[in-house]
Design a protein around this motif. Structure first.
Motif, PDB file in Angstrom:
ATOM      1  N   SER A  46       0.833  -1.207   0.000  1.00  0.00           N
ATOM      2  CA  SER A  46       0.000   0.000   0.000  1.00  0.00           C
ATOM      3  C   SER A  46       0.864   1.253   0.000  1.00  0.00           C
ATOM      4  O   SER A  46       0.562   2.231  -0.714  1.00  0.00           O
ATOM      5  CB  SER A  46      -0.932  -0.007   1.220  1.00  0.00           C
ATOM      6  OG  SER A  46      -1.770  -1.150   1.210  1.00  0.00           O
ATOM      7  N   ILE A  47       1.938   1.239   0.775  1.00  0.00           N
ATOM      8  CA  ILE A  47       2.843   2.402   0.806  1.00  0.00           C
ATOM      9  C   ILE A  47       3.482   2.619  -0.561  1.00  0.00           C
ATOM     10  O   ILE A  47       3.573   3.763  -1.047  1.00  0.00           O
ATOM     11  CB  ILE A  47       3.912   2.208   1.898  1.00  0.00           C
ATOM     12  CG1 ILE A  47       3.250   2.223   3.277  1.00  0.00           C
ATOM     13  CG2 ILE A  47       4.979   3.292   1.795  1.00  0.00           C
ATOM     14  CD1 ILE A  47       4.207   1.909   4.416  1.00  0.00           C
ATOM     15  N   ALA A  49       2.244   1.746  -3.422  1.00  0.00           N
ATOM     16  CA  ALA A  49       1.205   2.224  -4.339  1.00  0.00           C
ATOM     17  C   ALA A  49       0.934   3.709  -4.155  1.00  0.00           C
ATOM     18  O   ALA A  49       0.587   4.413  -5.113  1.00  0.00           O
ATOM     19  CB  ALA A  49      -0.077   1.423  -4.124  1.00  0.00           C
ATOM     20  N   ILE A  50       1.107   4.208  -2.929  1.00  0.00           N
ATOM     21  CA  ILE A  50       0.883   5.632  -2.668  1.00  0.00           C
ATOM     22  C   ILE A  50       2.055   6.469  -3.159  1.00  0.00           C
ATOM     23  O   ILE A  50       1.879   7.541  -3.756  1.00  0.00           O
ATOM     24  CB  ILE A  50       0.643   5.858  -1.161  1.00  0.00           C
ATOM     25  CG1 ILE A  50      -0.672   5.192  -0.730  1.00  0.00           C
ATOM     26  CG2 ILE A  50       0.611   7.349  -0.835  1.00  0.00           C
ATOM     27  CD1 ILE A  50      -0.887   5.201   0.776  1.00  0.00           C
ATOM     28  N   LEU A  51       3.288   5.987  -2.934  1.00  0.00           N
ATOM     29  CA  LEU A  51       4.486   6.781  -3.235  1.00  0.00           C
ATOM     30  C   LEU A  51       4.915   6.688  -4.696  1.00  0.00           C
ATOM     31  O   LEU A  51       5.475   7.638  -5.241  1.00  0.00           O
ATOM     32  CB  LEU A  51       5.638   6.341  -2.329  1.00  0.00           C
ATOM     33  CG  LEU A  51       5.414   6.527  -0.820  1.00  0.00           C
ATOM     34  CD1 LEU A  51       6.627   6.034  -0.051  1.00  0.00           C
ATOM     35  CD2 LEU A  51       5.135   7.993  -0.497  1.00  0.00           C
ATOM     36  N   LYS A  53       3.900   6.201  -8.560  1.00  0.00           N
ATOM     37  CA  LYS A  53       2.781   6.257  -9.485  1.00  0.00           C
ATOM     38  C   LYS A  53       3.022   5.306 -10.657  1.00  0.00           C
ATOM     39  O   LYS A  53       4.042   5.381 -11.334  1.00  0.00           O
ATOM     40  CB  LYS A  53       2.582   7.680 -10.002  1.00  0.00           C
ATOM     41  CG  LYS A  53       2.170   8.667  -8.920  1.00  0.00           C
ATOM     42  CD  LYS A  53       1.928  10.057  -9.496  1.00  0.00           C
ATOM     43  CE  LYS A  53       1.477  11.015  -8.407  1.00  0.00           C
ATOM     44  NZ  LYS A  53       1.220  12.370  -8.964  1.00  0.00           N
TER      45      LYS A  53
END
Length: 259
Positions: A46-47, A49-51, A53
């Motif tokens: 998840s981290i 996927a957030i950081l 792109k």
């Protein structure tokens, strides 16, 4: 009345029974660790996927194929093999044979001792480390050889294993005859030589670990399985980070997104 005696093994010794005090249960000892591992993996994913792109590509266009057209990362090792041997060998025969050999391991190694012990002990760990480095160096060397070794025959460059075949045929045939036997060159370079290499690399490793480490059957299987693991890892890394336009070898910083 006499008490029943435990059945003795053929050697005359009583069979060894597992000590219940040395065993652990699936719950909570195993499942709790697996749950924590899955939780850490999910949070990490998840981290990322957030950081990071992920690039969004255009809709599929049958008139425009991206260069390079890469498979998903977990198939890049097979795509890498396709560059070095016949498609049927790389895409069907080799993966199928590997799966059959892996499935046969429990029928080959029937010794119940050290079940559940990582690498079957300290010696197995040393064998794993040696086998991984051995395989990784050979795989990298073979990829570089197949990319940069070239033999010029009659103005035509034969690259990699094709160059080896052309150099040998040049001792007996004219350049024109070699060019006319292109299918023979492809068959020897894409089928015969890869089969010899894939048999020799694990065969030599098995002989080395048996002599150097006095390896038994299980430890020899650990070495041979490490050949598969190391090859998978190295070929995946090369296919992901070192194959650029037209699948030529490049440095990772020379890759253009998306890769």
């Amino acid at each position: 009345m006499a008490q029943p005696q435990p059945v003795k093994a053929a050697s005359g010794e009583e069979p060894k029974r597992p000590n219940p005090k040395e065993q652990v249960t699936v719950w909570p000892h195993l499942l709790l660790i697996e749950f924590v591992g899955a939780l850490i993996y999910t949070i990490g994913l998840s981290i990322l996927a957030i950081l990071i792109k992920a690039p969004l590509l255009d809709l599929a266009n049958p008139t425009h194929t991206p260069n390079p057209a890469k498979a998903p990362w977990y198939f890049l090792n097979l795509q890498e093999l396709l560059l070095h041997m016949h498609p049927s060998l790389a895409g069907v025969i080799v993966p199928g044979l590997v799966l059959v050999l892996i499935a046969a391991i429990p029928y080959i190694d029937t010794d119940p001792s050290d079940t559940g012990v990582w690498f079957s002990g300290e010696k197995g760990l040393r064998i794993f480390k040696f086998s991984f480095v051995y395989t990784a160096l050979i795989v990298v060397g073979l990829v570089l050889f197949d990319a940069f070794f070239a033999v010029n025959v009659g103005g035509v460059d034969y690259i990699g294993t094709r160059g080896v075949v052309a150099a040998i045929l040049q001792l007996f045939m004219s350049p024109e005859a070699i060019h006319a036997q292109a299918q023979l060159v492809e068959w020897i370079a894409g089928v015969v030589i890869p089969l010899i290499v894939m048999a020799a690399v694990p065969g030599v490793l098995a002989a080395i670990v048996r002599k150097r480490y006095q390896a038994n059957t299980r430890e020899t299987i650990i070495a041979l399985f490490t050949v598969f693991v190391a090859s998978y890892v190295v070929l995946t890394i090369i296919g992901t980070g070192f194959r650029g336009e037209s699948l030529h070898l490049v440095w990772p910083w020379q890759l253009e997104p998306p890769h």
